[in-house]
Design a protein around this motif. Sequence first.
Motif, PDB file in Angstrom:
ATOM      1  N   SER A  10       0.819  -1.215   0.000  1.00 22.56           N
ATOM      2  CA  SER A  10       0.000   0.000   0.000  1.00 22.56           C
ATOM      3  C   SER A  10       0.852   1.265   0.000  1.00 22.56           C
ATOM      4  O   SER A  10       0.418   2.307  -0.492  1.00 22.56           O
ATOM      5  CB  SER A  10      -0.925   0.018   1.227  1.00 22.56           C
ATOM      6  N   VAL A  11       2.052   1.190   0.569  1.00 21.15           N
ATOM      7  CA  VAL A  11       2.936   2.364   0.684  1.00 21.15           C
ATOM      8  C   VAL A  11       4.267   2.092  -0.022  1.00 21.15           C
ATOM      9  O   VAL A  11       5.327   2.547   0.411  1.00 21.15           O
ATOM     10  CB  VAL A  11       3.161   2.761   2.162  1.00 21.15           C
ATOM     11  N   ARG A  12       4.205   1.377  -1.134  1.00 20.04           N
ATOM     12  CA  ARG A  12       5.424   0.903  -1.784  1.00 20.04           C
ATOM     13  C   ARG A  12       6.331   2.028  -2.268  1.00 20.04           C
ATOM     14  O   ARG A  12       7.560   1.913  -2.161  1.00 20.04           O
ATOM     15  CB  ARG A  12       5.070  -0.039  -2.938  1.00 20.04           C
ATOM     16  N   GLU A  13       5.740   3.132  -2.774  1.00 22.18           N
ATOM     17  CA  GLU A  13       6.597   4.227  -3.247  1.00 22.18           C
ATOM     18  C   GLU A  13       7.327   4.874  -2.073  1.00 22.18           C
ATOM     19  O   GLU A  13       8.511   5.204  -2.170  1.00 22.18           O
ATOM     20  CB  GLU A  13       5.769   5.277  -4.000  1.00 22.18           C
ATOM     21  N   ASP A  14       6.624   5.048  -0.966  1.00 21.14           N
ATOM     22  CA  ASP A  14       7.252   5.631   0.225  1.00 21.14           C
ATOM     23  C   ASP A  14       8.377   4.735   0.732  1.00 21.14           C
ATOM     24  O   ASP A  14       9.452   5.213   1.114  1.00 21.14           O
ATOM     25  CB  ASP A  14       6.211   5.823   1.328  1.00 21.14           C
ATOM     26  N   LEU A  15       8.125   3.426   0.751  1.00 18.61           N
ATOM     27  CA  LEU A  15       9.144   2.482   1.208  1.00 18.61           C
ATOM     28  C   LEU A  15      10.387   2.541   0.337  1.00 18.61           C
ATOM     29  O   LEU A  15      11.512   2.508   0.850  1.00 18.61           O
ATOM     30  CB  LEU A  15       8.591   1.054   1.166  1.00 18.61           C
ATOM     31  N   GLU A  16      10.180   2.622  -0.962  1.00 20.06           N
ATOM     32  CA  GLU A  16      11.326   2.641  -1.867  1.00 20.06           C
ATOM     33  C   GLU A  16      12.162   3.898  -1.662  1.00 20.06           C
ATOM     34  O   GLU A  16      13.390   3.856  -1.738  1.00 20.06           O
ATOM     35  CB  GLU A  16      10.840   2.551  -3.312  1.00 20.06           C
ATOM     36  N   GLN A  17      11.492   5.009  -1.342  1.00 15.75           N
ATOM     37  CA  GLN A  17      12.212   6.265  -1.124  1.00 15.75           C
ATOM     38  C   GLN A  17      12.907   6.282   0.230  1.00 15.75           C
ATOM     39  O   GLN A  17      14.042   6.752   0.347  1.00 15.75           O
ATOM     40  CB  GLN A  17      11.248   7.444  -1.237  1.00 15.75           C
ATOM     41  N   ASP A  18      12.242   5.787   1.265  1.00 14.59           N
ATOM     42  CA  ASP A  18      12.834   5.775   2.610  1.00 14.59           C
ATOM     43  C   ASP A  18      12.204   4.643   3.413  1.00 14.59           C
ATOM     44  O   ASP A  18      11.159   4.810   4.047  1.00 14.59           O
ATOM     45  CB  ASP A  18      12.616   7.116   3.317  1.00 14.59           C
ATOM     46  N   PHE A  19      12.826   3.496   3.357  1.00 20.38           N
ATOM     47  CA  PHE A  19      12.315   2.277   3.972  1.00 20.38           C
ATOM     48  C   PHE A  19      12.121   2.455   5.479  1.00 20.38           C
ATOM     49  O   PHE A  19      11.043   2.182   6.031  1.00 20.38           O
ATOM     50  CB  PHE A  19      13.307   1.148   3.689  1.00 20.38           C
ATOM     51  N   GLU A  20      13.167   2.920   6.159  1.00 16.74           N
ATOM     52  CA  GLU A  20      13.127   3.026   7.618  1.00 16.74           C
ATOM     53  C   GLU A  20      12.092   4.048   8.079  1.00 16.74           C
ATOM     54  O   GLU A  20      11.298   3.769   8.987  1.00 16.74           O
ATOM     55  CB  GLU A  20      14.517   3.387   8.161  1.00 16.74           C
ATOM     56  N   ALA A  21      12.077   5.225   7.458  1.00 18.49           N
ATOM     57  CA  ALA A  21      11.143   6.271   7.884  1.00 18.49           C
ATOM     58  C   ALA A  21       9.699   5.844   7.655  1.00 18.49           C
ATOM     59  O   ALA A  21       8.813   6.163   8.462  1.00 18.49           O
ATOM     60  CB  ALA A  21      11.436   7.575   7.140  1.00 18.49           C
ATOM     61  N   THR A  22       9.458   5.127   6.581  1.00 21.70           N
ATOM     62  CA  THR A  22       8.085   4.681   6.295  1.00 21.70           C
ATOM     63  C   THR A  22       7.623   3.662   7.330  1.00 21.70           C
ATOM     64  O   THR A  22       6.485   3.744   7.822  1.00 21.70           O
ATOM     65  CB  THR A  22       7.996   4.098   4.874  1.00 21.70           C
TER      66      THR A  22
END
Length: 255
Positions: A10-22
């Motif tokens: 569901s938040v794959r783009e956010d994870l790819e940009q910043d895994f830990e912060a997401t």
Amino acid sequence: MAEVGLQLYSVREDLEQDFEATLRKVAELGYKGVEFHTFFGRSAKDVKALLDELKLEVVGTHVPYTRLLDHLDEEIAYHKELGNKYLIVPYLTEEQRQWDDLFANLIRIGQKVKEQGLILAYHNHDFELTEKISNRPVFDAIYDAVSADLLQVEMDTCWVYYGGYDPVEYIGRYRGRLPIIHLKDMARDEQQKAITVELGQGEVQLHAIADAAIQAGVDWIVVEQDFCSNPPIESIEASLKWLQQYAARGGNIHV
């Protein structure tokens, strides 16, 4: 009492940009567990350390069917180190829908997974409901062909609904074999195709589904929104708020 998790697709783009912060944001919102679809090249040790810090449980991982076929030992080793017990078939391409081959492969994979102390599960879309084998939905044929000790059910209740069946009835049918459900809402576009929306914003009877899942003894109710028209973090926050309101009205879930 069922726990509430998030399928991180569901938040794959956010994870790819910043895994830990997401992942930190997911934990801050109040999700108790996460279901992975990829680890973006990170080691099991590093992911486990972050999850332990954030007090997030691993619900399971969607492992591509080809990985289960060709790299099963590697997947088992990774997930044992991670502390994840559910390896979940996430999707089959049209080319992979050779049903006799699939059944035989699921039996073989399930046996090996079981021997290693893990559990194989299968996540459906709508085609398992609309395609038939001997006039029976593929969904049911899969679980007829592979025994419960080798294959558990991860029911995507929205796709059962969109496929033309009653998710509440299906939940009851697979009681005792259903540790995880995906709770998802949908609207329709002008062509009547499904558009995934935040929980409570569509036409799916979520209360009845959640009630049935809890009565069936599911361990996890997992939020998944395949595509978000709003920023994904806002969408998963809105869906969690729906579940918090459901709990406040007496729903037996931990949020």
